[in-house]
Structure formats: structure tokens, C-alpha cells
Design an enzyme around this catalytic site. Structure first.
Site, PDB file in Angstrom:
ATOM      1  CD  GLU A  74     -11.215  -8.529  -4.413  1.00 15.92           C
ATOM      2  OE1 GLU A  74     -10.515  -9.400  -3.878  1.00 15.92           O
ATOM      3  OE2 GLU A  74     -10.934  -7.305  -4.378  1.00 15.92           O
TER       4      GLU A  74
ATOM      5  CG  LEU B 270      14.905  14.639  -5.955  1.00 14.49           C
ATOM      6  CD1 LEU B 270      15.280  13.959  -4.644  1.00 14.49           C
ATOM      7  CD2 LEU B 270      15.607  13.973  -7.122  1.00 14.49           C
TER       8      LEU B 270
END
Length: 351
Positions: free
Chosen positions: A53, A212
């Protein structure tokens, strides 16, 4: 699709741009419309920074000399209920009130206890006309990770594995065996960049020595989670390279060594998935990919603690070895991805 739905869809398109950057906050998009024309839009770009917003209103202020007048005669569309409390940033509800925007259209309410209808209530009390529930299911689905963490007090869990055409996960002799092609592996690296953490068991860590990370493409690497009951893994493995925050779940010690955090579980014979997920919840980890091994995956499946499964099937055949996990009686969405097949399964409440 109605005008309200078109503008809300734009909010969703904006919101998803924040994936992998705003956790543990939700992804949110906002659009400001004046006389059926979008005059400002924004999304939550980074955790701790301005909300959607704020960015949408700032865009109007930056581009129009009569911004104040335009805002007083506009409608703001937001995919998630505006916040009403002070967190990393001030309440967005207060900002909407301050700029006297008369109309608000919301996709879905925010389940977080400090909001959960309070944002809408605060705006209505200030005389703002509020419509809610526009593309509600789509808005809730976009933030399924956030909703899972708030409502279930655990991360959203994604299971990921590759299997051969004859249904095997890996060779039985403990050797490394690539099942999928490079394109599929690149997609996995993209998935890692979108989630908070990735988990493997001890055997996968020892055999594959995985990093990873997201080295195949730009993007932040996830936190790493390892289950190593007896702390038997070698410190020479990539997982101990101190490059990323790494959690080692075990039964021997709780300690911190740089970016390595050892967490001892009270009972390693029962409820291990439950304990791990609750500890990760306490660490603000909102989403988790479990990449193996087969025993670890099956443990979470047996506990019912998973939300989504992404299963690659390659062309290779093994004939024997470790059988891949099986998810019975759940219809997958299936895709062809390069030389591999990809099935995606959602563990919905009615399954």
C-alpha cells in the site's frame, strides 16, 4: 471477469514478485484506481521494507501534481487486508486513512492475530467503504505458506524427490546416481530461492555432499536443515562451510558454532517431524523443501506433515535399490519438463 476481479488479479500478479524476499511476511500487491484507470501500484518487495500500500500510494504522489485530490476520489485494491498494527513498518490502515482514500477492495482477511479483521474494522470506523472477498481463494492460495505458518504453527512443507521410471529413489549400495537432467536441476535451484529452508537427512548429506544452494541461477540460498541424530557427519562436508545458516537436529547437544546451530530434540524416537517443524516455526521459517532421503521423506509422509509434493520421474532404470516414496490416492498435476516428467501433488484437507 468483473472490473474488481481484474484489478485484484493485477494485485496478485504484483504480489508474487515478492516470493522468496518477504518471508515471514506475506506477499501482497496493491493497485490504486481513479476513474477506471490505474494511477499507482506496488508490492511488498523486501522483508522489513515498505508494504504494498505504501509503495502504491508513493507512486501516485511521485507522478501526479494533484495526487492528494486523486487519492481522495480513488479506490485502493489490496490482495490482503491492510495491517493495523506497528511492526517493522507503521500500519497501512493509518496511511490509507491519512490520504482519505474513500474505497478499499480486499482479496482476503489476514489471519495474523494482530490484524485478523482489525484492519478492515479500523478503516470502516474511519468512514471508508470496504469490499472484501474478491478473488478470495486465489489470494489465500498465493499466501498458503503464510497462512500455514499462522494457522498451523509450522512451516509450509514441500516434498521433493526424483525417481527412476521403475520407481526407485537411489541405488541400494549408497552410490550417487543422477536421475534427472540439468534443466530439472536448474528448476530445483529456482524453487530453493523461493523458499526459506531446505532439509535433508544424514544419509543424503553423507552420500551426495550437497551444497543445497542456488548456484545455477541468481538468488539467495535457503537456510539448510540436517537431521543427524548422533552427530556423525564429517565437518568437511559442504553443509558445514559456514556460508549459510544451518540447523543440525540431533539428540546430543544444543549449541551455536558460527552459522551452524545445533538443536537437540527431547525424544528422537517419536514425533521427530513435529518437533523439527515447531522449532523451525520458532525460527520464523515459513516454508521448507524436504529433498531426501527416502526415509526422511517417508517419515514426514507418515506423520501427515506435508502440503505439497514435487516429483520428477526420469527415463533411467535401476532395476533394484531404494524404493521411492509413494503417495496413494491423490491425483497429481502432471507436466513434461525437458526429458523428465514432473508431478505436483497437493495435500489438501479433504485428501
Amino acid at each position: 471477469m468483473s472490473g474488481h476481479e481484474l484489478y485484484m488479479q493485477r494485485c496478485l500478479d504484483l504480489a508474487v514478485l515478492g516470493i522468496g524476499k518477504v518471508s515471514p511476511n506475506p506477499m501482497v500487491g496493491a493497485v490504486i484506481v481513479h476513474d477506471e484507470r490505474i494511477i499507482g501500484e506496488g508490492y511488498h518487495r523486501q522483508y522489513g521494507q515498505a508494504h504494498a500500500e505504501v509503495n502504491a500510494i508513493n507512486q501516485v504522489l511521485a507522478h501526479f501534481e494533484n495526487a492528494a485530490e486523486l487519492l481522495r476520489n480513488s479506490t485502493i485494491y489490496v490482495s490482503l487486508e491492510p495491517c493495523s498494527h506497528y511492526g517493522k513498518t507503521p500500519p497501512c490502515a493509518d496511511l490509507i486513512i491519512a490520504h482519505q482514500i474513500p474505497n478499499l477492495v480486499v482479496g482476503c482477511t489476514d489471519p495474523f492475530e494482530k490484524v485478523n479483521g482489525n484492519g478492515i474494522g479500523k478503516l470502516q470506523a474511519a468512514g471508508i467503504k470496504v469490499m472484501s472477498g474478491v478473488l478470495e481463494q486465489e489470494c489465500q492460495w498465493l499466501n498458503r505458506r503464510f497462512f500455514t505458518r499462522v494457522q498451523k504453527k509450522r512451516p509450509y512443507v514441500i516434498l521433493k524427490w526424483a525417481q527412476t521410471s521403475d520407481g526407485f529413489f537411489a541405488p541400494g549400495d549408497g552410490s550417487q546416481f543422477w536421475i534427472t537432467g540439468e534443466e530439472s536441476r536448474r528448476l530445483v535451484h529456482q524453487w530453493r530461492s523461493e523458499e526459506d529452508a531446505v532439509l535433508v537427512g544424514k544419509n543424503t548429506a553423507a552420500i551426495d555432499n550437497p551444497k543445497l544452494d542456488t548456484r545455477f541461477l541468481p538468488g539467495r540460498s535457503p537456510k539448510r536443515i540436517v537431521i543427524d541424530r548422533k552427530l556423525s557427519l564429517s565437518k568437511t562436508l559442504h553443509l558445514f562451510d559456514q556460508s549459510v545458516e544451518t540447523f543440525i537436529f540431533n539428540e546430543l547437544k544444543t549449541d551455536v558454532e558460527g552459522k551452524i546451530k545445533y538443536i537437540a530434540l527431547e525424544d528422537f524416537d517419536r514425533f521427530v517431524p513435529h518437533y523439527i517443524l515447531f522449532q523451525l516455526y520458532l525460527q520464523d521459517i515459513q516454508s521448507l523443501i524436504i529433498e531426501g532421503g527416502a526415509h526422511t521423506l517417508n517419515t514426514f509422509i507418515a506423520a501427515g506433515l506435508w502440503d505439497e509434493a514435487r516429483i520428477f520421474t526420469g527415463k533411467a532404470l535401476l532395476g533394484s535399490g531404494i524404493k521411492a516414496p509413494v503417495l496413494n490416492e491423490i491425483e497429481p498435476e502432471e507436466f513434461t519438463f525437458a526429458d523428465d516428467r514432473l508431478a505436483i501433488i497437493y495435500n489438501k484437507p479433504d485428501n
